[in-house]
Design a protein around this motif. Structure first.
Motif, PDB file in Angstrom:
ATOM      1  N   ILE A 221       0.832  -1.205   0.000  1.00 12.36           N
ATOM      2  CA  ILE A 221       0.000   0.000   0.000  1.00 12.36           C
ATOM      3  C   ILE A 221       0.870   1.260   0.000  1.00 12.36           C
ATOM      4  CG2 ILE A 221      -1.602   1.373   1.404  1.00 12.36           C
ATOM      5  CD1 ILE A 221      -2.901  -1.313   2.228  1.00 12.36           C
ATOM      6  N   VAL A 222       1.911   1.255   0.810  1.00 11.97           N
ATOM      7  CA  VAL A 222       2.817   2.409   0.888  1.00 11.97           C
ATOM      8  C   VAL A 222       3.492   2.651  -0.459  1.00 11.97           C
ATOM      9  CG1 VAL A 222       4.979   3.264   1.881  1.00 11.97           C
ATOM     10  CG2 VAL A 222       3.234   2.271   3.367  1.00 11.97           C
ATOM     11  N   VAL A 223       3.972   1.576  -1.092  1.00 12.90           N
ATOM     12  CA  VAL A 223       4.642   1.709  -2.391  1.00 12.90           C
ATOM     13  C   VAL A 223       3.673   2.262  -3.435  1.00 12.90           C
ATOM     14  CG1 VAL A 223       5.793   0.464  -4.245  1.00 12.90           C
ATOM     15  CG2 VAL A 223       6.281  -0.127  -1.880  1.00 12.90           C
ATOM     16  N   CYS A 224       2.442   1.769  -3.435  1.00 11.26           N
ATOM     17  CA  CYS A 224       1.437   2.258  -4.382  1.00 11.26           C
ATOM     18  C   CYS A 224       1.159   3.750  -4.176  1.00 11.26           C
ATOM     19  CB  CYS A 224       0.134   1.477  -4.232  1.00 11.26           C
ATOM     20  SG  CYS A 224       0.163  -0.179  -4.938  1.00 11.26           S
ATOM     21  N   LEU A 225       1.027   4.156  -2.930  1.00 15.71           N
ATOM     22  CA  LEU A 225       0.740   5.556  -2.620  1.00 15.71           C
ATOM     23  C   LEU A 225       1.875   6.466  -3.082  1.00 15.71           C
ATOM     24  CD1 LEU A 225      -0.898   5.258   0.921  1.00 15.71           C
ATOM     25  CD2 LEU A 225      -2.023   5.798  -1.247  1.00 15.71           C
ATOM     26  N   LEU A 351      10.724  -3.749  -4.975  1.00 15.63           N
ATOM     27  CA  LEU A 351       9.714  -3.748  -3.927  1.00 15.63           C
ATOM     28  C   LEU A 351       8.450  -4.492  -4.365  1.00 15.63           C
ATOM     29  CD1 LEU A 351      10.043  -0.102  -2.541  1.00 15.63           C
ATOM     30  CD2 LEU A 351      10.683  -2.236  -1.385  1.00 15.63           C
ATOM     31  N   VAL A 352       8.078  -4.328  -5.636  1.00 20.73           N
ATOM     32  CA  VAL A 352       6.927  -5.065  -6.157  1.00 20.73           C
ATOM     33  C   VAL A 352       7.210  -6.559  -6.152  1.00 20.73           C
ATOM     34  CG1 VAL A 352       5.523  -5.510  -8.208  1.00 20.73           C
ATOM     35  CG2 VAL A 352       6.062  -3.185  -7.563  1.00 20.73           C
ATOM     36  N   THR A 353       8.429  -6.912  -6.515  1.00 22.75           N
ATOM     37  CA  THR A 353       8.800  -8.330  -6.522  1.00 22.75           C
ATOM     38  C   THR A 353       8.694  -8.931  -5.126  1.00 22.75           C
ATOM     39  OG1 THR A 353      10.305  -8.021  -8.391  1.00 22.75           O
ATOM     40  CG2 THR A 353      10.652  -9.962  -7.018  1.00 22.75           C
ATOM     41  N   ILE A 354       9.190  -8.203  -4.126  1.00 20.68           N
ATOM     42  CA  ILE A 354       9.104  -8.688  -2.745  1.00 20.68           C
ATOM     43  C   ILE A 354       7.644  -8.846  -2.327  1.00 20.68           C
ATOM     44  CG2 ILE A 354       9.582  -8.096  -0.335  1.00 20.68           C
ATOM     45  CD1 ILE A 354      12.136  -6.688  -1.347  1.00 20.68           C
ATOM     46  N   SER A 355       6.826  -7.850  -2.652  1.00 19.83           N
ATOM     47  CA  SER A 355       5.407  -7.924  -2.316  1.00 19.83           C
ATOM     48  C   SER A 355       4.744  -9.110  -3.011  1.00 19.83           C
ATOM     49  CB  SER A 355       4.695  -6.625  -2.725  1.00 19.83           C
ATOM     50  OG  SER A 355       5.196  -5.514  -2.018  1.00 19.83           O
ATOM     51  N   LEU A 356       5.063  -9.284  -4.287  1.00 20.25           N
ATOM     52  CA  LEU A 356       4.465 -10.366  -5.059  1.00 20.25           C
ATOM     53  C   LEU A 356       4.860 -11.729  -4.503  1.00 20.25           C
ATOM     54  CD1 LEU A 356       2.747 -11.111  -7.489  1.00 20.25           C
ATOM     55  CD2 LEU A 356       4.802 -11.026  -8.908  1.00 20.25           C
ATOM     56  N   ILE A 357       6.100 -11.864  -4.107  1.00 17.63           N
ATOM     57  CA  ILE A 357       6.562 -13.129  -3.527  1.00 17.63           C
ATOM     58  C   ILE A 357       5.783 -13.447  -2.249  1.00 17.63           C
ATOM     59  CG2 ILE A 357       8.507 -14.263  -2.388  1.00 17.63           C
ATOM     60  CD1 ILE A 357      10.347 -12.762  -4.350  1.00 17.63           C
ATOM     61  N   LEU A 358       5.634 -12.442  -1.388  1.00 18.54           N
ATOM     62  CA  LEU A 358       4.903 -12.648  -0.138  1.00 18.54           C
ATOM     63  C   LEU A 358       3.424 -12.932  -0.413  1.00 18.54           C
ATOM     64  CD1 LEU A 358       6.474  -9.818   2.061  1.00 18.54           C
ATOM     65  CD2 LEU A 358       6.933 -12.270   2.201  1.00 18.54           C
ATOM     66  N   PHE A 359       2.828 -12.166  -1.310  1.00 19.02           N
ATOM     67  CA  PHE A 359       1.419 -12.374  -1.656  1.00 19.02           C
ATOM     68  C   PHE A 359       1.197 -13.794  -2.163  1.00 19.02           C
ATOM     69  CE2 PHE A 359      -0.273  -7.813  -2.641  1.00 19.02           C
ATOM     70  CZ  PHE A 359       0.194  -7.379  -1.406  1.00 19.02           C
TER      71      PHE A 359
END
Length: 472
Positions: A221-225, A351-359
């Motif tokens: 959410i923070v990265v998107c904002l 950062l998107v990659t890290i988020s995607l991995i966790l998701f």
């Protein structure tokens, strides 16, 4: 006709007008009967996330059940699925995704409520619930074939749909493009981690989920904002694209000429269900294990899953793609989102990659549990361990499956789960209303006008439960 074309034909048929009408119609019907509960009681629902009393029987806390459901829900559908929907149906698909999510909140509420009301204990002493149980015990034993269809479809989704292939493929593609990690290495690591967590069952999955889900959601959410703030000047144009694409016969750019309203709607609703799973019937399987004595209480908590996943996370993903202009390029899936973030700041793609991995990893964990409960319903507890081993093997092999076939298989299996579940929700909507009134009266005993006051559903609603008729 090759496999992909065959799957495309089946997918188009299953996600045609009948299922779209059933999905949206069920949510609309529940919204009307519950008098816009997803709006009026949303503050209460959000409050319950961290302050549910956890009274009554159950295997995990209400927050643990929600985290397990969110672990399975907030996955690649929230990143890759949104990008795919916009790619296929244009910006207008984001509008229909949000509309489906609004009605889906009422649907998810009903699912969570019914899963607790009709849950049972298996031979291992664990709670089992979900559509297969509220179909059989709520609608009656003559509907057991419908319950069996749901459970069979749930196993297919867990093994060959949302639970394995799309998640693994998203992880290996992202790690290879961002960090240069070979596919084989990533596949082995994912398989080992999945085995370590899932062998421990629900409590192990819930323990991991309650730690990872809040962190991964907050980070994304923070990265998107950050991206939206940097491209704030493009927001009005992005909003116009969404509204224009939702109601026009062609989308806003030449690259999407011919994208009809129906295509935008089908892409938005299908990917929306893939993202938030409202109407699919998966999340109530986790909700059934919550420690609560009020079915409606867990229904409210379950409802927040759609709000968090689609209204917040998917919405942010969609507008990030639109304001950066990446949506009209030639990238697919996760790469589209990565490029959108990297256009805003240097570390965006990582950062998107890290988020995607966790998701994706937490989605694998959640769906392992969903499939396990479906196996237990159809075959008994003795088949749980063989199922877990097969699941781990398929996770390892998911890295090498073609992406087009993966998304099509996931869509088809989703539809197979949705049909029996939505039919049950319509048939049991009176029970949902009655249980809601009972819970609200317990919260506000001196308040004559509650959310369902004046509904006149009847002073005595006869509820058939385990062969006994009781007044609700």
């Amino acid at each position: 006709m090759n496999l992909v074309h065959l799957l495309e034909t089946i997918d188009s048929w299953m996600w045609g007008a009948p299922l779209l009408i059933l999905v949206m119609g069920t949510g609309l019907w529940l919204t009307i009967r519950l008098k816009m509960l997803q709006i009026i009681r949303l503050p209460l629902a959000l409050k319950l996330i961290g302050k549910a009393p956890d009274e009554g029987s159950g295997d995990v806390s209400s927050f643990g059940a929600l985290s397990t459901a969110l672990a399975a829900t907030v996955g690649t559908g929230s990143i890759v699925g949104v990008a795919t929907a916009i790619k296929l149906g244009g910006p207008g698909s984001l509008f229909w995704m949000l509309v489906a999510a609004f009605f889906g909140m009422a649907t998810k509420y009903a699912e969570g409520l019914l899963s607790v009301k009709y849950r049972v204990k298996d031979r291992n002493g664990q709670f089992s619930g979900g559509p297969m149980y509220y179909i059989e015990n709520g609608l009656g034993r003559r509907f057991k074939p419908l319950a069996m269809l749901f459970a069979f479809s749930g196993i297919l989704v867990a093994l060959f749909g949302i639970g394995t292939f799309p998640q693994v493929k998203a992880i290996v593609s992202s790690t290879e493009s961002s960090f240069g990690v070979p596919t084989v290495v990533t596949a082995i690591i994912i398989s080992v981690l999945t085995a370590v967590v899932t062998i421990g069952g629900l409590k192990s999955i819930a323990k991991v989920s309650t730690k990872i889900v809040p962190f991964m959601s907050g980070l994304y959410i923070v990265v998107c904002l950050i991206v939206l703030i940097k491209f704030a000047g493009e927001l009005p144009h992005a909003i116009a694209l969404v509204l224009q694409g939702a109601f026009s016969t062609t989308s806003a750019t030449g690259g999407f000429a011919g994208a009809t309203i129906m295509l935008a709607m089908r892409s938005g609703v299908a990917r929306g269900i893939f993202a938030n799973e409202a109407g699919l019937g998966s999340a109530p399987i986790a909700a059934a294990a919550a420690k609560t004595k009020w079915p409606a209480e867990q229904g409210l908590i379950s409802m927040t899953g759609v709000f968090i996943d689609t209204m917040i996370i998917c919405n942010l993903t969609g507008f990030t793609l639109l304001v950066t202009g990446i949506w009209s390029g030639n990238d697919d899936g996760g790469l589209m989102t990565q490029h959108a973030f990297s256009s805003a700041f240097p570390a965006g793609a990582e950062l998107v990659t890290i988020s995607l991995i966790l998701f994706a990893f937490t989605t694998i964990l959640g769906w392992n549990y969903y499939g396990e409960r479906c196996v237990e319903y159809l075959l008994g507890v003795k088949w749980i361990k063989p199922y877990r081993y097969l699941f781990i093997i398929l996770v390892a092999g998911g890295a090498f499956i073609k992406l087009d076939a993966i998304w099509l298989l996931a869509d088809i299996f989703n539809a197979m789960m949705a049909f029996p579940n939505l039919i049950a929700l319509l048939g049991l909507s009176g029970i949902v209303v009655a249980e809601t009134r009972t819970y609200m009266n317990s919260l506000y005993p001196n308040k004559k006008k509650g959310i369902l006051a004046g509904a006149n559903v009847g002073a005595a609603i006869q509820v058939e439960e385990k062969g006994q008729t009781i007044n609700s």
